[in-house]
Design a protein around this motif. Structure first.
Motif, mmCIF file in Angstrom:
data_model
loop_
_atom_site.group_PDB
_atom_site.id
_atom_site.type_symbol
_atom_site.label_atom_id
_atom_site.label_comp_id
_atom_site.label_asym_id
_atom_site.label_seq_id
_atom_site.Cartn_x
_atom_site.Cartn_y
_atom_site.Cartn_z
ATOM 1 N N ILE A 137 -12.805 0.122 -0.474
ATOM 2 C CA ILE A 137 -12.314 1.237 0.332
ATOM 3 C C ILE A 137 -12.041 0.789 1.759
ATOM 4 O O ILE A 137 -11.001 1.115 2.340
ATOM 5 N N VAL A 138 -12.965 0.021 2.343
ATOM 6 C CA VAL A 138 -12.769 -0.457 3.714
ATOM 7 C C VAL A 138 -11.523 -1.325 3.797
ATOM 8 O O VAL A 138 -10.724 -1.205 4.732
ATOM 9 N N LYS A 139 -11.319 -2.186 2.811
ATOM 10 C CA LYS A 139 -10.117 -3.029 2.811
ATOM 11 C C LYS A 139 -8.852 -2.191 2.757
ATOM 12 O O LYS A 139 -7.894 -2.430 3.502
ATOM 13 N N MET A 140 -8.834 -1.197 1.877
ATOM 14 C CA MET A 140 -7.627 -0.391 1.718
ATOM 15 C C MET A 140 -7.361 0.474 2.945
ATOM 16 O O MET A 140 -6.217 0.687 3.334
ATOM 17 N N VAL A 141 -8.427 1.000 3.566
ATOM 18 C CA VAL A 141 -8.240 1.738 4.812
ATOM 19 C C VAL A 141 -7.694 0.804 5.889
ATOM 20 O O VAL A 141 -6.947 1.224 6.775
ATOM 21 N N SER A 142 -8.024 -0.477 5.797
ATOM 22 C CA SER A 142 -7.516 -1.473 6.739
ATOM 23 C C SER A 142 -6.089 -1.904 6.434
ATOM 24 O O SER A 142 -5.518 -2.721 7.149
ATOM 25 N N GLY A 143 -5.523 -1.366 5.353
ATOM 26 C CA GLY A 143 -4.162 -1.720 4.988
ATOM 27 C C GLY A 143 -4.066 -2.945 4.105
ATOM 28 O O GLY A 143 -2.977 -3.509 3.920
ATOM 29 N N ILE A 144 -5.184 -3.370 3.545
ATOM 30 C CA ILE A 144 -5.222 -4.553 2.682
ATOM 31 C C ILE A 144 -5.300 -4.090 1.228
ATOM 32 O O ILE A 144 -6.226 -3.370 0.844
ATOM 33 N N SER A 145 -4.344 -4.475 0.420
ATOM 34 C CA SER A 145 -4.369 -4.069 -0.985
ATOM 35 C C SER A 145 -5.452 -4.838 -1.728
ATOM 36 O O SER A 145 -5.830 -5.944 -1.350
ATOM 37 N N VAL A 146 -5.969 -4.225 -2.790
ATOM 38 C CA VAL A 146 -7.035 -4.822 -3.599
ATOM 39 C C VAL A 146 -6.443 -5.215 -4.943
ATOM 40 O O VAL A 146 -5.877 -4.382 -5.656
ATOM 41 N N GLU A 147 -6.574 -6.470 -5.281
ATOM 42 C CA GLU A 147 -6.047 -6.957 -6.560
ATOM 43 C C GLU A 147 -7.082 -6.721 -7.652
ATOM 44 O O GLU A 147 -8.235 -7.125 -7.536
ATOM 45 N N GLU A 148 -6.654 -6.057 -8.721
ATOM 46 C CA GLU A 148 -7.602 -5.718 -9.789
ATOM 47 C C GLU A 148 -6.838 -5.394 -11.069
ATOM 48 O O GLU A 148 -5.802 -4.748 -11.040
ATOM 49 N N ASP A 149 -7.363 -5.841 -12.196
ATOM 50 C CA ASP A 149 -6.806 -5.520 -13.510
ATOM 51 C C ASP A 149 -7.588 -4.353 -14.077
ATOM 52 O O ASP A 149 -8.657 -4.526 -14.660
ATOM 53 N N LEU A 150 -7.074 -3.135 -13.881
ATOM 54 C CA LEU A 150 -7.807 -1.939 -14.299
ATOM 55 C C LEU A 150 -7.617 -1.670 -15.792
ATOM 56 O O LEU A 150 -6.549 -1.897 -16.341
ATOM 57 N N HIS A 151 -8.643 -1.121 -16.408
ATOM 58 C CA HIS A 151 -8.599 -0.823 -17.838
ATOM 59 C C HIS A 151 -8.581 0.668 -18.135
ATOM 60 O O HIS A 151 -8.425 1.076 -19.275
ATOM 61 N N GLY A 152 -8.785 1.502 -17.110
ATOM 62 C CA GLY A 152 -8.698 2.938 -17.311
ATOM 63 C C GLY A 152 -10.010 3.542 -17.762
ATOM 64 O O GLY A 152 -11.010 2.865 -17.956
ATOM 65 N N TYR A 153 -9.978 4.859 -17.932
ATOM 66 C CA TYR A 153 -11.153 5.569 -18.419
ATOM 67 C C TYR A 153 -10.688 6.803 -19.170
ATOM 68 O O TYR A 153 -9.526 7.173 -19.124
ATOM 69 N N SER A 154 -11.619 7.463 -19.873
ATOM 70 C CA SER A 154 -11.214 8.535 -20.774
ATOM 71 C C SER A 154 -11.667 9.896 -20.273
ATOM 72 O O SER A 154 -12.416 10.012 -19.304
ATOM 73 N N ALA A 155 -11.229 10.917 -20.979
ATOM 74 C CA ALA A 155 -11.536 12.287 -20.574
ATOM 75 C C ALA A 155 -13.027 12.586 -20.640
ATOM 76 O O ALA A 155 -13.517 13.455 -19.925
ATOM 77 N N LEU A 156 -13.747 11.902 -21.488
ATOM 78 C CA LEU A 156 -15.184 12.147 -21.594
ATOM 79 C C LEU A 156 -15.987 11.397 -20.543
ATOM 80 O O LEU A 156 -17.160 11.665 -20.338
ATOM 81 N N ASP A 157 -15.346 10.462 -19.853
ATOM 82 C CA ASP A 157 -16.043 9.644 -18.871
ATOM 83 C C ASP A 157 -15.983 10.268 -17.483
ATOM 84 O O ASP A 157 -15.543 9.648 -16.520
ATOM 85 N N LEU A 158 -16.434 11.517 -17.363
ATOM 86 C CA LEU A 158 -16.403 12.166 -16.053
ATOM 87 C C LEU A 158 -17.520 11.658 -15.154
ATOM 88 O O LEU A 158 -17.445 11.790 -13.937
ATOM 89 N N GLU A 159 -18.557 11.085 -15.724
ATOM 90 C CA GLU A 159 -19.572 10.418 -14.935
ATOM 91 C C GLU A 159 -19.208 8.943 -14.878
ATOM 92 O O GLU A 159 -19.354 8.215 -15.853
#
Length: 517
Positions: free
Chosen positions: A306-328
């Motif tokens: 979050i601090v990096k992104m607020v600083s204007g620095i993008s974060v490199e990450e391979d996201l896998h997503g989450y499902s409707a049941l994963d609200l926690e």
């Protein structure tokens, strides 16, 4: 009729069309129609709140629904110019349900579902005499009995998941209800479903694994039909005077289609054009508190991001997503994926970033929450940093940066210039209340590290240049030699701030005050 072949879609869509800020997305009809009666007839399109899902659902209902003549409504739209225009125009039985609408004083999941079933059974009994007076164990039995086929338009399918009275068992039951209604049923010509949350389809036993799912992270088919393109926003600016395209772009741009084209937040653009004022419209309707709560519970996982992104620095990450049941949300991947799904982060080409000014304001507030620990303490002192800078108190500015760097926060220990940028961002976070701050601002013969543009008179503009391994004098000289002052010509007073750091030395600051005559 409540759900079956109603004119709700027509009436609601007509109201939207009457708006001065309506954007023609009718070619979605052509794309969706390609799936009718095919093995790929199950479509789930998830997008953040207020991103055009319901408008498009009503448009589809207005076009497909049997028993009405919608030709006049669509005559001037792009879809009317296609060869396939009349193939499906008012040719289908449509069951259109907005799952976000609840019974008055609804207090349980059972009341909610019983209300939906009661209205649907009433519609079917009214339209099909052969179903009257019979008892059915399942709604699918009653639909079989009609002998007809149907297009299902199911809007906001996941809205019930956000209600406090709904537990995990209820959520599983609701998924099974949708499965029984739709899966492998011969009466389904098309199931077009929208929502915010992805379907829980990440295990082989998922109830709704027949759906093809299209969301902000994977959609290369329908992505142009949700959100506004640059061209569409420019056309709206021409029709609605009062706000420039550049203002709208800064405030509400920052999302991307699969091919890298720009997408604007549609609700915020239309609100700003109607009110002739750019403000934070969209995030007041979304679950920012939910996201902030997730961050608090897993602060160590995502604080640095979050601090990096607020600083204007993008974060490199391979996201896998989450499902409707994963609200926690329990992992960094789930938290960041959730923020993309909700629209609070932009994700393109493996990089995460805060899309625009509207959302940057929200994330700045997150840094001030108690759960951010040492980061909050730095943010709380950032007012002193701005005051010291304006007073040209070079020693205090340098000492405050030194203090931040010495905190036991690993990502603030310099490994590269990005780490120094994170420190500067935190130190000057308070300044964002009175300044528009641009990182890597194009000016003169290059890019200055930070440009502070005051929002009100009486404050100086600030150009800040960082030198890791160099000197403050070099930083000030670079500002002048590369003509970074070009961006501050309209301001009477400008502060040139050079900040240098060497591994063998302490932080050093030099501030030079100059004026435009």
């Amino acid at each position: 009729m409540n759900f079956l072949n109603t004119d709700i879609g027509i009436r609601t869509f007509q109201e939207i069309v009457n708006s001065k800020t309506y954007v023609d997305k009718s070619l979605l009809i052509k794309k969706v129609s390609e799936y009718i009666g095919t093995e790929s007839k199950y479509l789930c399109l998830t997008r953040p709140r207020r991103f055009g899902k319901t408008i498009n659902a009503n448009m589809l209902g207005a076009y497909y629904t049997k028993g009405y003549d919608s030709d006049k409504l669509f005559a001037d739209f792009k879809i009317a110019c296609t060869q396939e225009y009349r193939d499906h125009l008012n040719q289908h039985n449509v069951i259109q349900i907005d799952f976000s609408r609840m019974p008055d004083f609804c207090t349980s999941y059972q009341e909610y579902l019983e209300s939906i079933l009661k209205m649907l059974k009433s519609d079917l009994a009214e339209a099909y005499s052969q179903t009257r007076g019979k008892a059915y164990d399942r709604i699918s039995q009653m639909l079989w009995e009609t002998g007809d086929s149907f297009i299902f338009i199911l809007d906001e399918w996941d809205s019930i998941f956000h209600e406090e009275f709904v537990n995990t068992r209820d959520k599983v039951h609701f998924l099974k209800f949708l499965r029984g209604l739709l899966k492998d049923q011969p009466y389904v010509e098309l199931a077009y479903m929208t929502g915010v949350l992805p379907i829980a389809k990440y295990s082989s036993g998922s109830e709704l694994n027949m759906f093809d799912e299209f969301n902000f992270m994977n959609d290369n088919i329908f992505d142009h039909f949700f959100g506004f393109s640059e061209g569409e926003v420019k056309e709206l600016c021409e029709k609605n005077e009062g706000i420039t395209f550049d203002e709208l772009k800064r405030w509400y741009d920052g999302y991307y289609t699969s091919d890298g084209k720009s997408l604007f937040n549609p609700r915020s653009v239309t609100k700003a054009l109607n009110r002739k004022l750019c403000l934070n419209y969209w995030t007041e309707t979304g679950p920012m508190n939910e996201i902030a709560d997730c961050i608090e519970n897993n602060v160590d996982e995502v604080r640095e991001d979050i601090v990096k992104m607020v600083s204007g620095i993008s974060v490199e990450e391979d996201l896998h997503g989450y499902s409707a049941l994963d609200l926690e949300l329990n992992t960094r991947d789930e938290i960041l994926s959730a923020m993309v799904v909700y629209g609070f982060l932009s994700y393109y080409d493996g990089h995460l970033s805060i899309p625009n000014h509207e959302l940057m304001e929200k994330f700045q507030r997150v840094l001030s929450r108690d759960s951010m620990g040492g980061v909050k303490e730095i943010v709380d002192r950032s007012r002193e940093m701005l005051e010291a800078t304006i007073k040209c108190d070079e020693k205090k500015v340098a000492s405050m940066i030194e203090y931040v760097h010495d905190q036991e926060i690993p990502f603030l220990q310099y490994g590269d210039e990005n780490s120094l940028s994170c420190v500067i961002t935190l130190c000057y976070l308070y300044a964002r209340k009175d300044y528009d701050i641009e990182r890597e601002a194009k000016s003169g013969k290059g890019y200055c590290d930070y440009l502070f543009r005051p929002r009100k008179s009486g404050l100086p503009a600030i150009i800040l240049e960082l030198k890791s391994g160099g000197t403050c004098e070099e930083a000030i000289r670079q500002i002048k030699d590369r003509n970074y002052l070009q961006k501050t010509e309209k301001y009477q007073e400008i502060l040139l701030v050079g900040i240098a750091y060497s591994r063998k030395k302490e932080h050093v600051c030099m501030i030079e005050r100059c004026t435009n005559n």
